[in-house]
Design a protein around this motif. Structure first.
Motif, short mmCIF file in Angstrom:
data_model
loop_
_atom_site.label_atom_id
_atom_site.label_comp_id
_atom_site.label_asym_id
_atom_site.label_seq_id
_atom_site.Cartn_x
_atom_site.Cartn_y
_atom_site.Cartn_z
N GLY A 25 0.85 -1.18 0.00
CA GLY A 25 0.00 0.00 0.00
C GLY A 25 0.89 1.23 0.00
O GLY A 25 1.65 1.47 0.95
N TRP A 26 0.82 2.00 -1.10
CA TRP A 26 1.65 3.22 -1.21
C TRP A 26 0.86 4.39 -0.63
O TRP A 26 -0.19 4.75 -1.14
N LEU A 27 1.39 4.98 0.44
CA LEU A 27 0.72 6.05 1.15
C LEU A 27 1.23 7.40 0.66
O LEU A 27 2.42 7.70 0.72
N TRP A 33 -3.85 5.73 9.97
CA TRP A 33 -4.94 5.39 9.06
C TRP A 33 -4.46 4.41 7.99
O TRP A 33 -5.15 3.41 7.68
N GLY A 34 -3.29 4.66 7.40
CA GLY A 34 -2.75 3.78 6.37
C GLY A 34 -2.49 2.38 6.91
O GLY A 34 -2.79 1.38 6.25
N ARG A 48 -3.97 -3.34 7.24
CA ARG A 48 -4.27 -4.55 8.03
C ARG A 48 -5.61 -5.14 7.60
O ARG A 48 -5.78 -6.36 7.55
N GLU A 49 -6.55 -4.26 7.31
CA GLU A 49 -7.86 -4.72 6.82
C GLU A 49 -7.70 -5.46 5.49
O GLU A 49 -8.29 -6.53 5.29
N LYS A 54 2.49 -4.57 3.39
CA LYS A 54 3.51 -3.58 3.72
C LYS A 54 2.96 -2.19 3.41
O LYS A 54 2.22 -2.01 2.43
N LEU A 55 3.30 -1.23 4.24
CA LEU A 55 2.95 0.16 3.98
C LEU A 55 4.20 0.86 3.46
O LEU A 55 5.28 0.76 4.07
#
Length: 319
Positions: A82-84, A104-105, A110-111, A121-122
């Motif tokens: 997930g690219w924040l 939040w990210g 996790r969801e 991974k964030l």
């Protein structure tokens, strides 16, 4: 501590406020991250984006937008990234909204991980000179994962003529009817590169339908048996050029599929792309590169006249 509330994206009615926030940040930060309502709308409408869950806004007590975050979540695979992407109004940068964006990210990823049954991974990009953003990410537990360069080349300097290896033909991409062949070539070209996630035919067709797409800047090299072997796609953004005052075009995508490397196809495609940008009236060509690219991309770009103008860093956090 600021009195701040968060909420999900409410639709197109939020675009103006988000664009204003981004451009307010750009006036202070000077990171070439300005935008427009139309550019944001295009970004938000990409396939597989779940806007109700993948965008979050933060407002102060008076209802003014002071923070914005967007997650770009990769297609399912062994690991989901997930690219924040987040910005905070310069007058509200006390660390609270930035930390809230990261939390939040993490929560959203996790969801996603629970739904897909796979590790997540964030990740987040940062300009290497953006000390404030680097401090935020490191204080939130991110670590450096990879370094990248943005390179530039003046198109007023001579450009060598492309020399296509014998048995290969350089031509324009035929169009949407050959989408599956192009996507297969792209994925075979990058499957052994860092952080590769397969491109989907749906996403590729979406890109072909965008107003910024230009058929005259979309080149492929075809082998004698008809196999799509290499590609170079360039792009010009009139809105970005107007905003920055610079006449630039990007080599957005350049690659050679496995089994066809080290015979000169990459150089030929790159030179052909530069000629196309010059013919379109562009003054400067821009390209991005992974500094640890295993196939010598940095050396190739330098050999045809590119030089580094900016460093950026990919940060990662296991969640």
């Amino acid at each position: 501590m600021l009195s701040v509330s968060s909420r999900p994206y409410a639709g197109e009615s939020d675009l103006n406020a988000i664009a204003h926030l981004m451009n307010t940040c750009e006036e202070v930060d000077r990171l070439d991250e300005g935008t427009s309502i139309s550019e944001l709308g295009q970004k938000f409408s990409e396939p597989s984006r779940y806007l109700a869950r993948d965008i979050c806004l933060w407002e102060d007590a008076g209802g003014k937008l002071i923070g914005f975050a967007l997650l770009s979540i990769s297609e399912p695979g062994e690991v989901t990234d997930g690219w924040l992407w987040f910005r905070v109004d310069p007058d509200a940068r006390c660390g609270d909204v930035e930390a809230a964006a990261v939390v939040w990210g993490e929560t959203r990823m996790r969801e996603v991980g629970s739904l897909r049954g796979a590790p997540v991974k964030l990740r987040s990009w940062v300009n290497a000179v953006d000390a404030d953003r680097i401090s935020v990410l490191e204080s939130c537990g991110f670590r450096v994962d990879r370094y990248f360069c943005r390179m530039a080349r003046s198109l007023s300097e001579p450009i060598a003529e492309p020399q296509c290896p014998e048995g290969f033909t350089l031509r324009l991409f035929p169009g949407e009817q050959d989408s599956e062949a192009w996507v297969e070539m792209f994925n075979q070209s990058f499957i052994d590169h860092w952080n590769h996630h397969d491109l989907t035919v749906e996403k590729f067709k979406y890109d072909l339908a965008q107003p910024s797409y230009r058929k005259d800047l979309d080149l492929i090299a075809v082998a004698a048996d008809g196999t799509f072997a290499a590609f170079c796609y360039a792009e010009i953004s009139p809105e970005e050029c107007d905003r920055t005052g610079r006449n630039e075009g990007w080599i957005m995508s350049l690659g050679t599929r496995r089994g066809f490397r080290k015979i000169g196809l990459g150089r030929a495609m790159l030179l052909a792309g530069l000629h196309r940008l010059k013919a379109a009236g562009v003054e400067t060509a821009i390209i991005g590169v992974d500094t640890e690219n295993p196939w010598g991309a940095m050396g190739l770009y330098e050999s045809v006249g590119f030089h580094n103008i900016r460093d950026s860093i990919s940060y990662v956090k296991d969640v």
